[in-house]
Motif scaffolding. Structure first.
Motif, short mmCIF file in Angstrom:
data_model
loop_
_atom_site.label_atom_id
_atom_site.label_comp_id
_atom_site.label_asym_id
_atom_site.label_seq_id
_atom_site.Cartn_x
_atom_site.Cartn_y
_atom_site.Cartn_z
N GLN A 55 0.83 -1.05 -0.12
CA GLN A 55 0.02 -0.20 0.02
C GLN A 55 0.89 1.14 -0.09
OE1 GLN A 55 -3.37 0.10 -0.41
NE2 GLN A 55 -3.22 -2.09 -0.31
N LEU A 56 1.92 1.36 0.65
CA LEU A 56 2.98 2.29 0.83
C LEU A 56 3.53 2.69 -0.51
CD1 LEU A 56 4.62 1.62 4.23
CD2 LEU A 56 3.74 3.78 3.42
N ILE A 57 3.96 1.70 -1.25
CA ILE A 57 4.28 1.79 -2.50
C ILE A 57 3.45 2.46 -3.44
CG2 ILE A 57 5.51 0.69 -4.55
CD1 ILE A 57 6.62 -1.17 -2.20
N GLY A 58 2.08 1.65 -3.53
CA GLY A 58 1.24 1.80 -4.56
C GLY A 58 0.64 3.35 -4.52
N GLN A 59 0.58 3.95 -3.21
CA GLN A 59 0.00 5.12 -2.93
C GLN A 59 0.89 6.32 -3.51
OE1 GLN A 59 -1.39 5.61 0.87
NE2 GLN A 59 0.50 6.54 1.56
N LEU A 60 2.15 6.05 -3.68
CA LEU A 60 3.13 6.97 -4.29
C LEU A 60 2.88 7.54 -5.72
CD1 LEU A 60 6.69 5.79 -2.65
CD2 LEU A 60 5.10 7.88 -2.01
N ASP A 61 2.17 6.61 -6.42
CA ASP A 61 1.89 6.96 -7.97
C ASP A 61 0.85 8.23 -7.91
OD1 ASP A 61 2.86 4.56 -8.39
OD2 ASP A 61 1.02 3.66 -9.11
N VAL A 62 0.22 8.65 -6.89
CA VAL A 62 -0.74 9.74 -6.88
C VAL A 62 0.16 10.97 -6.96
CG1 VAL A 62 -2.59 11.17 -5.49
CG2 VAL A 62 -2.45 8.63 -5.58
N LEU A 63 1.49 11.00 -6.15
CA LEU A 63 2.54 12.16 -6.12
C LEU A 63 2.94 12.57 -7.46
CD1 LEU A 63 4.40 11.39 -2.72
CD2 LEU A 63 2.28 13.22 -3.20
N ASP A 64 2.76 11.41 -8.39
CA ASP A 64 3.42 11.93 -9.75
C ASP A 64 2.49 12.81 -10.73
OD1 ASP A 64 5.67 9.94 -9.46
OD2 ASP A 64 4.67 8.36 -10.52
N HIS A 65 1.25 13.10 -9.84
CA HIS A 65 0.40 13.95 -10.63
C HIS A 65 0.63 15.52 -10.14
CE1 HIS A 65 -1.84 10.63 -12.43
NE2 HIS A 65 -1.80 10.30 -11.03
N ILE A 66 1.42 15.53 -9.39
CA ILE A 66 1.75 17.10 -8.85
C ILE A 66 2.89 17.74 -9.83
CG2 ILE A 66 2.71 18.39 -7.01
CD1 ILE A 66 1.83 16.58 -5.04
N PRO A 67 2.37 18.62 -10.74
CA PRO A 67 3.60 19.37 -11.53
C PRO A 67 4.89 19.92 -10.73
CG PRO A 67 1.37 19.94 -12.02
CD PRO A 67 1.14 19.38 -10.73
N PRO A 68 5.90 19.88 -11.42
CA PRO A 68 7.31 20.11 -10.77
C PRO A 68 6.97 21.47 -10.22
CG PRO A 68 7.79 18.85 -12.60
CD PRO A 68 6.37 18.91 -12.65
N TRP A 69 6.46 22.50 -10.86
CA TRP A 69 6.60 23.89 -10.53
C TRP A 69 5.49 24.10 -9.26
CZ3 TRP A 69 9.81 27.46 -10.17
CH2 TRP A 69 9.51 28.79 -9.98
N SER A 70 4.32 23.23 -9.33
CA SER A 70 3.47 23.55 -8.33
C SER A 70 4.05 22.84 -6.97
CB SER A 70 2.22 22.44 -8.80
OG SER A 70 1.47 23.02 -9.86
N TYR A 71 4.84 21.64 -7.20
CA TYR A 71 5.53 21.22 -5.89
C TYR A 71 6.65 22.41 -5.14
CZ TYR A 71 7.91 18.37 -2.63
OH TYR A 71 8.55 17.73 -1.62
#
Length: 240
Positions: free
Chosen positions: A85-101
């Motif tokens: 579960q820990l590994i899988g949910q990291l996929d959601v962070l890929d949707h944050i654009p670099p400049w937004s981060y």
């Protein structure tokens, strides 16, 4: 159902899970960027999964200490699911654009994943588990080589050993996946907020919790490679 301060009705489900407190932790009215909600939910839920992971590992420590291998194996399987579960949910962070981060990142000040209480607890109990495991082998007078060569004879110890290998593999995968999230958001040549280089983080992805469990595989391969070659069956025409 019962009344709460704002006049809304709370259910037994909400009271049991304390959803009012849990869902207020994301500070919706204080977000510096809409995508900060993604970051907060993933990181906070990660700490919950890590808390459960550490809890399962602590139980595995206790059962290994008492020699109850099947119970220890059961808790290691739960730990494996937690890490999935820990590994899988990291996929959601890929949707944050670099400049937004970059805007979200300012809220962390000098914080980093190295400060995670859940990960610290996980490492603590994982190390204790390794200590108890090798103490168990010593009490039973069994070596790692015997467990792997005669795995059917030592089935419970073999399954426990492989459970530790799964845990070690999962932790390396989690660190590797986390590293890719970091590289995707701030770049592979950046320096983390705590002053840690990405290069250093990359080295950590291969750090093993139980190096002896990986070393034994190389030793078995060397042993097999150096074994005398079998002459094979005698051709029928040469049989007396």
């Amino acid at each position: 159902m019962t009344q709460v301060e704002d006049g809304q009705v709370s259910t037994a489900y909400e009271r049991y899970l304390q959803t009012d407190r849990l869902l207020s932790l994301q500070r919706a009215d204080e977000l510096v960027h809409p995508d900060e909600m993604i970051f907060l939910v993933v990181q906070q839920s990660s700490e919950l999964w890590l808390k459960l992971l550490a809890h399962e590992l602590e139980s595995a420590v206790v059962w290994t200490r008492t020699g109850s291998t099947l119970s220890a194996i059961r808790h290691l399987r739960r730990a494996h699911s937690c890490l999935g579960q820990l590994i899988g949910q990291l996929d959601v962070l890929d949707h944050i654009p670099p400049w937004s981060y970059q805007q979200i990142r300012t809220q962390l000040e000098d914080g980093s994943g190295f400060s995670s209480p859940g990960w610290s607890a996980t490492r603590k109990f994982a190390r204790l588990l390794g200590t108890e495991f090798f103490a168990l082998l010593s009490r039973r007078g069994v070596s790692l080589r015997e467990i792997y060569v005669h795995h059917s004879r030592f089935e419970d110890l073999y399954q426990l050993t492989e459970g530790l290998v799964d845990l070690d593999s999962d932790c390396m995968l989690w660190r590797s996946r986390h590293l890719k999230v970091i590289e995707r958001t701030i770049g592979a040549e950046a320096i983390g907020l705590a002053g840690t280089s990405i290069e250093f983080m990359a080295k950590l992805t291969t750090r093993q919790l139980y190096p002896d469990l990986w070393r034994i595989r190389s030793q078995l391969t060397d042993e097999a490679d150096n074994r005398p070659t079998s002459p094979g069956p005698v051709p029928r025409q040469q049989q007396g």
